[in-house]
Write a protein that holds these residues in place. Sequence first.
Motif, PDB file in Angstrom:
ATOM      1  N   VAL A  46      19.213 -28.120  -9.109  1.00  0.00           N
ATOM      2  CA  VAL A  46      18.190 -28.593  -8.239  1.00  0.00           C
ATOM      3  C   VAL A  46      18.534 -28.681  -6.775  1.00  0.00           C
ATOM      4  O   VAL A  46      17.751 -29.076  -6.227  1.00  0.00           O
ATOM      5  CB  VAL A  46      17.864 -30.144  -8.535  1.00  0.00           C
ATOM      6  CG1 VAL A  46      17.318 -30.168 -10.285  1.00  0.00           C
ATOM      7  CG2 VAL A  46      18.787 -31.007  -8.359  1.00  0.00           C
ATOM      8  N   GLN A  47      19.687 -28.228  -6.466  1.00  0.00           N
ATOM      9  CA  GLN A  47      20.269 -28.178  -5.124  1.00  0.00           C
ATOM     10  C   GLN A  47      20.019 -29.592  -4.383  1.00  0.00           C
ATOM     11  O   GLN A  47      19.693 -29.625  -3.195  1.00  0.00           O
ATOM     12  CB  GLN A  47      19.243 -27.215  -4.290  1.00  0.00           C
ATOM     13  CG  GLN A  47      19.451 -25.768  -5.022  1.00  0.00           C
ATOM     14  CD  GLN A  47      18.648 -24.806  -4.159  1.00  0.00           C
ATOM     15  OE1 GLN A  47      17.898 -25.333  -3.215  1.00  0.00           O
ATOM     16  NE2 GLN A  47      18.625 -23.325  -4.783  1.00  0.00           N
ATOM     17  N   TRP A  48      20.481 -30.486  -5.149  1.00  0.00           N
ATOM     18  CA  TRP A  48      20.754 -31.844  -4.704  1.00  0.00           C
ATOM     19  C   TRP A  48      21.878 -32.125  -3.775  1.00  0.00           C
ATOM     20  O   TRP A  48      22.988 -31.652  -3.984  1.00  0.00           O
ATOM     21  CB  TRP A  48      20.795 -32.861  -5.831  1.00  0.00           C
ATOM     22  CG  TRP A  48      21.264 -34.416  -5.289  1.00  0.00           C
ATOM     23  CD1 TRP A  48      22.288 -34.838  -4.806  1.00  0.00           C
ATOM     24  CD2 TRP A  48      20.078 -35.287  -5.102  1.00  0.00           C
ATOM     25  NE1 TRP A  48      22.164 -36.115  -4.506  1.00  0.00           N
ATOM     26  CE2 TRP A  48      20.695 -36.656  -4.838  1.00  0.00           C
ATOM     27  CE3 TRP A  48      18.651 -35.093  -5.458  1.00  0.00           C
ATOM     28  CZ2 TRP A  48      20.047 -37.860  -4.452  1.00  0.00           C
ATOM     29  CZ3 TRP A  48      17.887 -36.590  -4.967  1.00  0.00           C
ATOM     30  CH2 TRP A  48      18.624 -37.921  -4.674  1.00  0.00           C
TER      31      TRP A  48
ATOM     32  N   LEU B 170      14.479 -40.766  -8.237  1.00  0.00           N
ATOM     33  CA  LEU B 170      15.691 -41.027  -7.254  1.00  0.00           C
ATOM     34  C   LEU B 170      15.112 -40.033  -5.978  1.00  0.00           C
ATOM     35  O   LEU B 170      14.474 -38.953  -6.190  1.00  0.00           O
ATOM     36  CB  LEU B 170      17.044 -40.553  -7.679  1.00  0.00           C
ATOM     37  CG  LEU B 170      17.358 -41.219  -8.912  1.00  0.00           C
ATOM     38  CD1 LEU B 170      18.092 -40.280  -9.973  1.00  0.00           C
ATOM     39  CD2 LEU B 170      18.458 -42.458  -8.783  1.00  0.00           C
ATOM     40  N   ARG B 171      15.330 -40.626  -5.005  1.00  0.00           N
ATOM     41  CA  ARG B 171      15.150 -40.203  -3.613  1.00  0.00           C
ATOM     42  C   ARG B 171      16.486 -40.129  -2.732  1.00  0.00           C
ATOM     43  O   ARG B 171      16.974 -41.141  -2.560  1.00  0.00           O
ATOM     44  CB  ARG B 171      13.800 -41.015  -2.894  1.00  0.00           C
ATOM     45  CG  ARG B 171      13.798 -40.255  -1.574  1.00  0.00           C
ATOM     46  CD  ARG B 171      12.211 -40.866  -1.053  1.00  0.00           C
ATOM     47  NE  ARG B 171      11.030 -40.452  -1.980  1.00  0.00           N
ATOM     48  CZ  ARG B 171      10.064 -40.937  -1.984  1.00  0.00           C
ATOM     49  NH1 ARG B 171       9.717 -41.994  -1.363  1.00  0.00           N
ATOM     50  NH2 ARG B 171       9.051 -40.483  -2.714  1.00  0.00           N
ATOM     51  N   HIS B 172      16.655 -39.034  -2.143  1.00  0.00           N
ATOM     52  CA  HIS B 172      17.693 -38.919  -1.333  1.00  0.00           C
ATOM     53  C   HIS B 172      16.932 -38.908   0.169  1.00  0.00           C
ATOM     54  O   HIS B 172      15.846 -38.280   0.424  1.00  0.00           O
ATOM     55  CB  HIS B 172      18.361 -37.384  -1.297  1.00  0.00           C
ATOM     56  CG  HIS B 172      19.505 -37.290  -0.104  1.00  0.00           C
ATOM     57  ND1 HIS B 172      19.221 -36.779   0.903  1.00  0.00           N
ATOM     58  CD2 HIS B 172      20.666 -37.856  -0.460  1.00  0.00           C
ATOM     59  CE1 HIS B 172      20.210 -36.776   1.668  1.00  0.00           C
ATOM     60  NE2 HIS B 172      21.170 -37.441   1.127  1.00  0.00           N
TER      61      HIS B 172
ATOM     62  N   SER C 270      26.913 -30.272 -17.646  1.00  0.00           N
ATOM     63  CA  SER C 270      27.458 -31.180 -16.865  1.00  0.00           C
ATOM     64  C   SER C 270      26.507 -31.794 -15.814  1.00  0.00           C
ATOM     65  O   SER C 270      25.668 -30.943 -15.128  1.00  0.00           O
ATOM     66  CB  SER C 270      28.731 -30.651 -16.217  1.00  0.00           C
ATOM     67  OG  SER C 270      28.537 -29.846 -15.116  1.00  0.00           O
ATOM     68  N   PRO C 271      26.750 -33.044 -15.292  1.00  0.00           N
ATOM     69  CA  PRO C 271      25.877 -33.398 -14.182  1.00  0.00           C
ATOM     70  C   PRO C 271      26.185 -32.535 -12.736  1.00  0.00           C
ATOM     71  O   PRO C 271      25.090 -32.483 -12.195  1.00  0.00           O
ATOM     72  CB  PRO C 271      26.611 -34.857 -13.872  1.00  0.00           C
ATOM     73  CG  PRO C 271      27.049 -35.227 -15.134  1.00  0.00           C
ATOM     74  CD  PRO C 271      27.479 -33.926 -15.747  1.00  0.00           C
ATOM     75  N   ALA C 272      27.171 -32.044 -12.618  1.00  0.00           N
ATOM     76  CA  ALA C 272      27.540 -31.336 -11.441  1.00  0.00           C
ATOM     77  C   ALA C 272      26.575 -30.033 -11.512  1.00  0.00           C
ATOM     78  O   ALA C 272      25.973 -29.179 -10.671  1.00  0.00           O
ATOM     79  CB  ALA C 272      28.816 -30.749 -11.199  1.00  0.00           C
TER      80      ALA C 272
END
Length: 153
Positions: free
Chosen positions: A88-90, A131-133, A80-82
């Motif tokens: 990865v600890q996003w 992607l970047r947070h 799952s995406p979750a």
Amino acid sequence: MDLILWRHAEAEEAADGGDDLERALTSRGEKQAARMAGWLDRQLPEGLRVLASPAKRTEQTARALGRKYKLRAELLPGGSPAELLELVQWPRSRGAVLVVGHQPMLGQVVAHLLALQASDCAIRKGAVWWLRHRQRLETEETVLMAVQSPEFL
């Protein structure tokens, strides 16, 4: 935090009754992986963590990069995406993580992070989404840094 999602390159079709996890890259897939690995190697930061699904095709794709990687069962088809985001600890982690995985999970992660419909986001074989947070003032954002397909390299 940077999250780089790399879908495995083109793989053989599954044989009747064959094990999906044992599907290997085709010769075209090997070329796709090598081209994308060359592009990635020039872009990736030092200290990058690389995680890959233990499926043969994803391991072969990750191996093309020539860096150390860890196989993680959470990235197998059907995950799952979750689970991926927790692994990865996003967005809490520092630095960058490269995940070599499968559709539809990778597309679902992108859709979730960019507030798209899950069905609107398909990642092509061998392609990378970066992607970047970041936090600006008091607002947290997810920024799409790059989308690259091996056909354009």
